[in-house]
Scaffold this motif. Structure first.
Motif, mmCIF file in Angstrom:
data_model
loop_
_atom_site.group_PDB
_atom_site.id
_atom_site.type_symbol
_atom_site.label_atom_id
_atom_site.label_comp_id
_atom_site.label_asym_id
_atom_site.label_seq_id
_atom_site.Cartn_x
_atom_site.Cartn_y
_atom_site.Cartn_z
ATOM 1 N N GLY A 148 1.018 -1.452 -0.190
ATOM 2 C CA GLY A 148 -0.230 -0.366 -0.326
ATOM 3 C C GLY A 148 0.949 1.235 0.214
ATOM 4 O O GLY A 148 -0.056 2.390 -0.658
ATOM 5 N N GLU A 149 1.971 1.373 0.240
ATOM 6 C CA GLU A 149 3.078 2.317 0.828
ATOM 7 C C GLU A 149 4.213 2.056 0.491
ATOM 8 O O GLU A 149 4.830 0.634 0.774
ATOM 9 C CB GLU A 149 2.612 3.019 1.633
ATOM 10 N N ALA A 150 5.234 2.829 0.321
ATOM 11 C CA ALA A 150 6.527 2.558 0.889
ATOM 12 C C ALA A 150 6.634 2.021 1.912
ATOM 13 O O ALA A 150 6.280 2.362 2.985
ATOM 14 C CB ALA A 150 7.581 3.640 0.342
ATOM 15 N N LEU A 151 7.748 1.259 1.634
ATOM 16 C CA LEU A 151 8.191 0.053 3.152
ATOM 17 C C LEU A 151 9.576 0.395 3.213
ATOM 18 O O LEU A 151 10.440 1.173 3.053
ATOM 19 C CB LEU A 151 8.280 -1.235 3.247
ATOM 20 N N TRP B 135 7.822 -9.332 4.286
ATOM 21 C CA TRP B 135 7.123 -8.816 2.981
ATOM 22 C C TRP B 135 7.203 -7.468 2.575
ATOM 23 O O TRP B 135 6.324 -7.192 3.404
ATOM 24 C CB TRP B 135 6.874 -10.267 2.659
ATOM 25 N N ASN B 136 7.095 -7.495 2.176
ATOM 26 C CA ASN B 136 7.153 -6.085 1.378
ATOM 27 C C ASN B 136 5.801 -6.388 0.344
ATOM 28 O O ASN B 136 7.174 -6.750 -0.704
ATOM 29 C CB ASN B 136 8.101 -5.169 0.913
ATOM 30 N N THR B 137 5.351 -5.775 0.109
ATOM 31 C CA THR B 137 4.483 -6.704 -1.510
ATOM 32 C C THR B 137 4.147 -4.873 -2.201
ATOM 33 O O THR B 137 3.838 -3.972 -1.058
ATOM 34 C CB THR B 137 3.251 -7.790 -1.080
ATOM 35 N N TYR B 138 3.922 -4.919 -3.273
ATOM 36 C CA TYR B 138 2.955 -3.792 -4.236
ATOM 37 C C TYR B 138 2.019 -4.209 -5.547
ATOM 38 O O TYR B 138 2.597 -5.561 -6.024
ATOM 39 C CB TYR B 138 4.723 -3.185 -4.889
ATOM 40 N N GLY B 139 1.671 -3.037 -5.255
ATOM 41 C CA GLY B 139 0.406 -3.251 -6.414
ATOM 42 C C GLY B 139 -0.726 -2.175 -5.945
ATOM 43 O O GLY B 139 -0.960 -1.704 -4.795
ATOM 44 N N PRO B 140 -1.208 -1.620 -7.076
ATOM 45 C CA PRO B 140 -2.744 -1.313 -6.592
ATOM 46 C C PRO B 140 -3.660 -1.817 -7.162
ATOM 47 O O PRO B 140 -3.171 -2.720 -7.086
ATOM 48 C CB PRO B 140 -2.907 -0.437 -7.852
ATOM 49 N N THR B 141 -4.936 -1.345 -6.427
ATOM 50 C CA THR B 141 -6.029 -1.963 -6.178
ATOM 51 C C THR B 141 -6.353 -2.207 -7.490
ATOM 52 O O THR B 141 -7.232 -3.491 -7.550
ATOM 53 C CB THR B 141 -7.127 -1.161 -6.005
ATOM 54 N N GLU B 142 -6.182 -2.096 -8.829
ATOM 55 C CA GLU B 142 -6.722 -2.067 -10.126
ATOM 56 C C GLU B 142 -6.324 -3.777 -10.345
ATOM 57 O O GLU B 142 -6.484 -4.510 -11.726
ATOM 58 C CB GLU B 142 -6.293 -0.958 -10.910
ATOM 59 N N PHE C 80 11.734 -1.165 -7.857
ATOM 60 C CA PHE C 80 12.181 -0.011 -7.707
ATOM 61 C C PHE C 80 11.333 0.615 -7.736
ATOM 62 O O PHE C 80 10.760 0.908 -9.497
ATOM 63 C CB PHE C 80 13.290 -0.264 -7.674
ATOM 64 N N PHE C 81 10.477 1.025 -7.161
ATOM 65 C CA PHE C 81 9.291 2.294 -7.060
ATOM 66 C C PHE C 81 10.121 3.394 -6.505
ATOM 67 O O PHE C 81 10.538 3.545 -5.479
ATOM 68 C CB PHE C 81 8.225 2.328 -6.084
ATOM 69 N N GLU C 82 10.065 4.177 -7.561
ATOM 70 C CA GLU C 82 10.176 6.193 -7.477
ATOM 71 C C GLU C 82 9.380 6.809 -7.428
ATOM 72 O O GLU C 82 9.358 7.831 -7.706
ATOM 73 C CB GLU C 82 11.271 6.044 -8.660
ATOM 74 N N VAL D 222 -1.450 10.827 -4.814
ATOM 75 C CA VAL D 222 -0.726 10.819 -3.538
ATOM 76 C C VAL D 222 -1.025 9.453 -2.362
ATOM 77 O O VAL D 222 -2.033 9.153 -2.539
ATOM 78 C CB VAL D 222 0.047 12.062 -2.622
ATOM 79 N N LYS D 223 -0.216 9.497 -1.339
ATOM 80 C CA LYS D 223 -0.497 8.200 -0.325
ATOM 81 C C LYS D 223 -0.424 8.659 0.963
ATOM 82 O O LYS D 223 0.731 9.573 0.965
ATOM 83 C CB LYS D 223 -0.033 7.270 -0.046
ATOM 84 N N VAL D 224 -2.000 9.416 2.137
ATOM 85 C CA VAL D 224 -1.255 9.875 2.793
ATOM 86 C C VAL D 224 -1.482 8.719 4.442
ATOM 87 O O VAL D 224 -2.479 7.995 4.198
ATOM 88 C CB VAL D 224 -2.014 10.618 3.355
ATOM 89 N N HIS E 5 -3.913 5.561 2.061
ATOM 90 C CA HIS E 5 -5.194 5.802 2.413
ATOM 91 C C HIS E 5 -4.048 6.606 0.620
ATOM 92 O O HIS E 5 -3.843 7.587 0.375
ATOM 93 C CB HIS E 5 -5.535 6.947 3.037
ATOM 94 N N ARG E 6 -4.918 6.028 -0.447
ATOM 95 C CA ARG E 6 -4.907 6.874 -1.683
ATOM 96 C C ARG E 6 -5.951 8.046 -2.354
ATOM 97 O O ARG E 6 -6.843 7.654 -1.791
ATOM 98 C CB ARG E 6 -4.815 5.705 -2.442
ATOM 99 N N ILE E 7 -5.201 8.777 -2.284
ATOM 100 C CA ILE E 7 -5.978 10.337 -2.833
ATOM 101 C C ILE E 7 -5.614 10.767 -4.077
ATOM 102 O O ILE E 7 -3.721 11.132 -4.252
ATOM 103 C CB ILE E 7 -5.378 11.154 -1.323
HETATM 104 P P1 AMP Z 1 -3.994 1.542 -3.515
HETATM 105 O O1 AMP Z 1 -4.558 1.177 -4.785
HETATM 106 O O2 AMP Z 1 -4.729 2.074 -2.699
HETATM 107 O O3 AMP Z 1 -3.007 -0.084 -2.970
HETATM 108 O O4 AMP Z 1 -2.669 2.239 -3.399
HETATM 109 C C1 AMP Z 1 -1.688 1.559 -4.562
HETATM 110 C C2 AMP Z 1 -0.322 2.439 -5.171
HETATM 111 O O5 AMP Z 1 -0.398 2.402 -3.751
HETATM 112 C C3 AMP Z 1 0.722 1.919 -6.332
HETATM 113 O O6 AMP Z 1 -0.300 2.509 -7.233
HETATM 114 C C4 AMP Z 1 1.721 2.679 -5.549
HETATM 115 O O7 AMP Z 1 2.051 4.040 -5.770
HETATM 116 C C5 AMP Z 1 1.007 2.468 -4.051
HETATM 117 N N1 AMP Z 1 2.187 1.496 -3.390
HETATM 118 C C6 AMP Z 1 1.323 0.488 -2.889
HETATM 119 N N2 AMP Z 1 2.068 -1.096 -3.022
HETATM 120 C C7 AMP Z 1 3.489 -0.045 -2.388
HETATM 121 C C8 AMP Z 1 4.675 -0.434 -2.051
HETATM 122 N N3 AMP Z 1 5.046 -1.114 -1.663
HETATM 123 N N4 AMP Z 1 5.845 0.494 -2.365
HETATM 124 C C9 AMP Z 1 5.508 1.694 -2.696
HETATM 125 N N5 AMP Z 1 4.528 1.776 -2.858
HETATM 126 C C10 AMP Z 1 3.199 1.206 -3.412
#
Ligand code: AMP
Length: 488
Positions: free
Chosen positions: A255-258, A276-283, A378-380, A387-389, A392-394
């Motif tokens: 959900g956000e940078a670890l 574990w760090n996992t990454y991905g959007p709701t989509e 890597f995410f940049e 943004v993420k607060v 929370h995705r905003i």
């Molecule tokens: P959401 O749809 O609320 O899960 O937000 C997805 C967005 O959160 C992604 O497109 C990224 O911008 C950010 N995000 C999710 N996971 C990570 C992570 N592990 N590291 C950095 N950003 C992340």
């Protein structure tokens, strides 16, 4: 692999007496959860199955009844947390046209005869049938509904189950995120598919440290699922350690940078647990990449990578013309595979902008900037105004639209307030018409109050700065860089 509901039914047969959920207002066994869901399904089964069900509440076990009951009736569910203002819920209802809107009280009442349910034939679901729809911030002020199908969810949980070694019937999953945030899908379905107990924290628990740590102490959590911000907050508490959580085996983040310091802090406190760090959007259904953060990774990487693509899904970096970037070259992260959503509910325009088909699979342009090195991603940061607060995705445009709709506001620009590259809150620059006499403090307070009726708490700008006019760029747009400079 059997369909998801069949698999959960198998869990109910095996672990029926086990507690499926500890939430607000009590707990529920698998048996009761299933029977109540059957009772609800029987009532909402019927014509027009494409019409979803909205389930409103917070962390009550009846939320789970609502979710499973809807899917048993062949309908997708829309989880809506109580913290959403009514006006926002109405916008969601206008887009989704649900066949029913249930509060947890409705669900409790409608399923009170759960003990005497007849056998129920589960619907035969196609992979393309919607399972849930999660609404997330949209840049024009209307939340957009991400449709997640049975196939998407199965692809996601199957990866996780293959990668993590959960013990059937023995796990306790921490649920920190509200069910309206897709991070919760990770703990909810991993728990339901392993016969685990989902242990929910409420908004009040999280806001009250004494309650929070007392509750964690009794939780028996083995698998922690939260935003990194939440774990970082817990690390401030000295007693947050294996004495408080003796069974902790894994921390799963998304959900956000670890932050490096969060991961290293956790490994120091919990030397026997994995991070574990996992990454991905709701989509793309919660998460698409993952990496085990161990001492070697901490020593070699700061910032931490977001991981490797999961088997069966392609996650790669694209140039602006859509061609694949070279190793180490920066570009947009694109995800393609079975976990990618078909698109946004009722919004073909938005769907077309972000989604496309490629090699017979659905693909999504994330808007995330990144690069890959030998397959490690890597995410940049973002390429747009999302943004993420605290996870929370905003969309800044979402907040701006609502600030502009407040009486007296002529124009507004909303910017992130960042500290060490992390967005901590939002600031609104506001031009007002005929501003009444009085302090900026009072005016800011009044503005925030109006916003509270329209957007969720976490989207309300903490800082409000009134200006006579915005500085302009040479082509006449509000100069966001000049405004950001005012935030220091
Ligand atoms: P959401 O749809 O609320 O899960 O937000 C997805 C967005 O959160 C992604 O497109 C990224 O911008 C950010 N995000 C999710 N996971 C990570 C992570 N592990 N590291 C950095 N950003 C992340």
């Amino acid at each position: 692999m059997a369909a998801l509901l069949e698999r959960i039914r198998g869990i109910v047969t095996e672990f029926g007496g086990r507690i499926a959920h500890v939430g607000s207002g009590g707990s529920m066994t698998y048996q009761e959860l299933w029977q109540r869901a059957v009772a609800l399904a029987a009532q909402i089964h019927g014509p027009d199955p494409s019409s979803p069900v909205m389930v409103r509440g917070h962390k009550e076990p009846e939320m789970l009844v609502g979710f499973l009951g809807s899917v048993m009736a062949g309908r997708a569910y829309i989880p809506v947390d109580n913290s959403l203002p009514e006006a926002r819920i109405e916008r969601i209802i206008a887009t989704a046209a649900p066949v029913a809107v249930f509060t947890t009280k409705d669900i409790q009442e409608r399923t009170s005869h759960w003990q005497d349910q007849p056998a129920f034939a589960l619907p035969v679901a196609a992979d393309t049938d919607p399972f849930y729809i999660i609404f997330t911030s949209g840049s024009t002020g209307d939340p957009k509904g991400v449709v997640i199908t049975h196939g998407c969810l199965a692809a996601f949980v199957d990866w996780m189950l293959a990668e993590q070694s959960f013990v059937p019937g023995a796990e306790v999953f921490l649920n920190q995120a509200p069910f309206s945030f897709d991070l919760s899908v990770m703990d909810l379905y991993l728990s339901l598919l392993t016969g685990g107990t989902l242990f929910s924290l409420t908004k009040d628990d999280i806001a009250n440290p004494r309650e929070l740590y007392a509750k964690l102490r009794t939780s028996g959590v083995t698998a922690w699922v939260s935003t990194p911000s939440f774990a970082q907050m817990c690390l401030v508490e000295k007693s947050f350690n294996p004495e408080m959580l003796p069974d902790m085996r894994s921390f799963l983040f998304c959900g956000e940078a670890l932050a490096h310091k969060t991961a290293s802090g956790l490994l120091t406190r919990f030397p026997n647990a994995q991070v574990w760090n996992t990454y991905g959007p709701t989509e793309a259904t919660v998460a698409t990449t993952s990496v085990l953060v161990d001492a070697a990774l901490l020593a070699s990487h700061d910032p931490l990578p977001i991981g490797w693509e999961r088997p069966g899904t392609m996650v790669n970096i694209r140039r602006p013309d859509g061609t694949p970037a070279d190793d180490g070259e920066r570009g947009e992260i694109v995800i393609r595979g079975a976990n990618v959503s078909p698109g946004y509910l009722g919004r073909p325009d938005l769907t077309e902008k972000a989604f496309f088909d490629e090699d017979g699979q659905r693909a999504y342009r994330t808007g995330d900037r990144g690069y890959a090195q030998g397959g490690l991603l890597f995410f940049e940061g973002r390429m747009d105004f999302q943004v993420k607060v605290r996870g929370h995705r905003i969309e800044l445009g979402d907040v701006e639209t609502h600030v502009r709709e407040v009486a007296g506001v002529v124009d507004a620009v909303v910017l992130p307030v960042e500290r060490r590259g992390v967005c901590e809150s939002l600031a609104a620059f506001v031009v007002m018409r005929d501003r009444a006499e009085g302090s900026d403090f009072a005016a800011a307070q009044a503005l925030r109050e109006s916003l509270a009726a329209r957007i969720p708490d976490y989207m309300i700008p903490r800082k409000v700065i009134f200006l006579e006019a915005f500085p302009l760029t040479p082509n006449g747009k509000a100069d966001r860089k000049a405004l950001a400079a005012q935030l220091g």
